[in-house]
Design an enzyme around this catalytic site. Structure first.
Site, PDB file in Angstrom:
ATOM      1  N   HIS A  92       0.820  -1.224   0.000  1.00 55.63           N
ATOM      2  CA  HIS A  92       0.000   0.000   0.000  1.00 55.63           C
ATOM      3  C   HIS A  92       0.852   1.272   0.000  1.00 55.63           C
ATOM      4  O   HIS A  92       0.462   2.283   0.589  1.00 55.63           O
ATOM      5  CB  HIS A  92      -0.956   0.006   1.197  1.00 55.63           C
ATOM      6  CG  HIS A  92      -2.096  -0.956   1.059  1.00 55.63           C
ATOM      7  ND1 HIS A  92      -3.266  -0.634   0.408  1.00 55.63           N
ATOM      8  CD2 HIS A  92      -2.218  -2.246   1.464  1.00 55.63           C
ATOM      9  CE1 HIS A  92      -4.081  -1.691   0.435  1.00 55.63           C
ATOM     10  NE2 HIS A  92      -3.464  -2.675   1.060  1.00 55.63           N
ATOM     11  N   ASP A 121      -0.622  -5.124   5.633  1.00 53.69           N
ATOM     12  CA  ASP A 121      -1.623  -6.001   5.022  1.00 53.69           C
ATOM     13  C   ASP A 121      -1.427  -6.111   3.517  1.00 53.69           C
ATOM     14  O   ASP A 121      -0.765  -5.282   2.895  1.00 53.69           O
ATOM     15  CB  ASP A 121      -3.027  -5.482   5.324  1.00 53.69           C
ATOM     16  CG  ASP A 121      -3.234  -4.061   4.794  1.00 53.69           C
ATOM     17  OD1 ASP A 121      -2.359  -3.210   5.052  1.00 53.69           O
ATOM     18  OD2 ASP A 121      -4.257  -3.802   4.122  1.00 53.69           O
ATOM     19  N   GLU A 122      -2.030  -7.126   2.947  1.00 55.48           N
ATOM     20  CA  GLU A 122      -2.137  -7.315   1.490  1.00 55.48           C
ATOM     21  C   GLU A 122      -0.791  -7.096   0.791  1.00 55.48           C
ATOM     22  O   GLU A 122      -0.687  -6.330  -0.165  1.00 55.48           O
ATOM     23  CB  GLU A 122      -3.213  -6.382   0.927  1.00 55.48           C
ATOM     24  CG  GLU A 122      -4.596  -6.676   1.503  1.00 55.48           C
ATOM     25  CD  GLU A 122      -5.680  -5.766   0.971  1.00 55.48           C
ATOM     26  OE1 GLU A 122      -6.810  -6.254   0.752  1.00 55.48           O
ATOM     27  OE2 GLU A 122      -5.410  -4.561   0.765  1.00 55.48           O
ATOM     28  N   VAL A 123       0.219  -7.805   1.268  1.00 64.19           N
ATOM     29  CA  VAL A 123       1.564  -7.669   0.701  1.00 64.19           C
ATOM     30  C   VAL A 123       1.749  -8.728  -0.389  1.00 64.19           C
ATOM     31  O   VAL A 123       1.960  -9.903  -0.106  1.00 64.19           O
ATOM     32  CB  VAL A 123       2.643  -7.807   1.796  1.00 64.19           C
ATOM     33  CG1 VAL A 123       4.036  -7.673   1.186  1.00 64.19           C
ATOM     34  CG2 VAL A 123       2.432  -6.754   2.887  1.00 64.19           C
TER      35      VAL A 123
END
Length: 521
Positions: free
Chosen positions: A262, A315-317
């Site tokens: 992100h 998150d969401e790596v």
């Protein structure tokens, strides 16, 4: 009697909800129209008017500037009609506020308890251990007062009152996202005002993301090359001033800089931190610039924000760029790392950086899911994907925050307030030691489809459901019982200038279905 008060024109629409509801959360003879519901309350049957000389006063000979400012704010909020004072012997003459210690800083776990006593006549009293407890008591007091249009007097029904109250959880927040859409400072102030009405005490500020970087860092000015425009930016002074504005209202501001994912907006001003121009995330662990910028960024932001928690995302790596970009792949190989090792290294380095500034790291639940008990045990796990992580992380000794995607994500416009209200943060946990590790939670207002034109009716009134579940006793869990109070609170928000949508809407932020009163739509 309360019934005679009900004949005033002011409350006639209100009574459609108040008296037609068979099931109501109540103590004594009448429901308690306070949101969130207090932990303990007793009430009488008298109606007491406010004297013309009514005022709020501190019992201290040297009252704090904070409390003096709070009195002015609450007076402006409550008394918005020209009114006659009650000249009878049953009038409420004032509110005397006693705070044991004005010097307690606003941090996680600050004492927000209060005791409010409103007699049938004479002086009401509010006692709190801290200024922040006094704020919660003032909010409750403000919700007890009504304007009677027939008599042109402000009145408090159901006196005498005794309310003893404190929050169930210490962390009760609303997340705002100023990267997907910019929210200007005046709007953020209004959001802070509004969440304080529901006794939320945290603004979780997700200030940057892939789409934009609106913070104009003094140390690293090229970051704002990724702002949407010259006008859609926050200066350091903006951040400091907003944090102080929030503090005066009992709201902590927890900043979030999401790493290593992100962070695509970083590449605009500092391309060396990204794996390649076409593969921009996660941040490049092989670049010294990445670590230099993170160190400087965290140092600057912790100097601006005194909040003890620092949210690092995590998150969401998607680690595929690390494999596909030869330079990064070679660096991993030379350091005997695979992608997951590099992810862990990022987490550990970020923890160390904020820890050097005496901040506690907060991460989304992917960090726990990938690394479990091997990460810093002081880390707070912010659960958003699966409530099973609440059970697992607390079993492993981690403190947690709860924000389940779906029930407590406000960008889900089809999620009803009843669904939000039904969510119990401690679901599945029977061990009191594990339950004690749940710090609270947040309603998340992600910004993909929200800007200043619609943010308020997207947050409100549904966020009130989350506010009550985080403040009130665990036994206060029936949406059917809460509904008349929920309708009342929605209208209170509207009366205070907060654009709260119709409470019966099945889709958030949609228009009223047609002509009608606030309490019935």
């Amino acid at each position: 009697s309360f019934a005679s008060f009900a004949h005033s024109n002011m409350v006639r629409p209100f009574l459609l909800v108040l008296f037609s509801c068979i099931v109501a959360v109540s103590y004594g003879q009448a429901p308690i129209y306070v949101w969130p519901q207090p932990q303990s309350a007793t009430q009488g049957t008298a109606i007491s008017g406010l004297a013309a000389s009514f005022s709020m006063k501190s019992s201290s000979s040297t009252p704090s500037a904070d409390l003096t400012d709070a009195f002015a704010r609450f007076n402006a909020t409550i008394f918005d009609h020209r009114a006659k004072g009650d000249a009878s012997s049953s009038a409420i003459t004032g509110l005397l506020v006693t705070v044991a210690n004005f010097n307690v800083p606003l941090q996680l776990g600050v004492d927000e308890s209060y005791t409010l006593s409103v007699p049938a006549s004479g002086q009401a009293t509010l006692q709190a251990n801290t200024y922040y407890g006094a704020l919660r008591g003032l909010e409750t007091f403000s919700q007890l007062i009504y304007f009677n249009f027939t008599t042109s007097m402000y009145v408090i029904p159901n006196t005498p009152w005794t309310i003893k109250d404190a929050p169930r959880f210490p962390h009760r927040g609303v997340l705002v996202d100023t990267s997907r859409h910019f929210l200007p400072i005046p709007m953020l102030r209004r959001i802070i005002d509004s969440i304080s009405y529901a006794k939320f005490n945290v603004l979780h500020w997700h200030i940057t993301d892939i789409q934009s970087f609106p913070w104009q860092s003094s140390a690293l000015p090229r970051f704002t090359m990724a702002a949407y425009s010259q006008n859609e930016r926050f200066s350091d002074e903006d951040i400091q001033d907003l944090i102080e504005y929030a503090r005066k209202r009992g709201v902590r501001v927890m900043m979030e800089i999401d790493v290593p994912g992100h962070a695509g907006s970083w590449c605009v001003g500092y391309p060396d931190v990204c794996p390649s121009p076409t593969c921009t995330m996660p941040l490049d662990p092989s670049s010294n610039t990445t670590w230099t910028l993170m160190t400087q960024l965290f140092k600057e932001l912790t100097s601006l924000a005194p909040e003890g928690l620092f949210h690092l995302g995590g998150d969401e790596v998607d680690m595929s760029c690390w494999t596909s970009v030869a330079r990064v792949s070679q660096w991993l190989k030379s350091h005997n790392m695979n992608n997951l090792d590099a992810y862990r290294y990022f987490v550990e380095q970020a923890h160390a950086m904020v820890g050097s500034h005496q901040r506690t790291p907060v991460n989304w639940d992917e960090v726990y899911a990938n690394f479990g008990k091997t990460i810093d045990p002081n880390t707070i796990i912010h659960v958003w994907r699966n409530l099973a992580y609440v059970q697992n992380a607390t079993r492993d000794g981690f403190r947690v925050l709860v924000s389940p995607d779906g029930p407590w994500y406000l960008d889900g416009l089809g999620t009803t307030w009843q669904q939000m209200y039904a969510l119990e943060p401690s679901t599945g946990i029977t061990d009191p030691k594990q339950a004690a590790l749940i710090l609270g939670g947040e309603a998340c207002m992600w910004g993909e489809t929200v800007d200043s034109s619609v943010v308020m009716p997207t947050i409100w009134p549904r966020a009130a459901a989350v506010a009550e579940r985080l403040w009130s006793d665990i036994s206060v869990n029936s949406a059917a019982s809460a509904e008349p109070r929920y309708a009342w609170f929605r209208c209170l928000l509207d009366q205070r200038g907060i654009e709260a949508g119709p409470y019966k809407n099945t889709q958030a932020r949609t228009a009223p279905p047609g002509p009608g009163g606030c309490y019935t739509q």
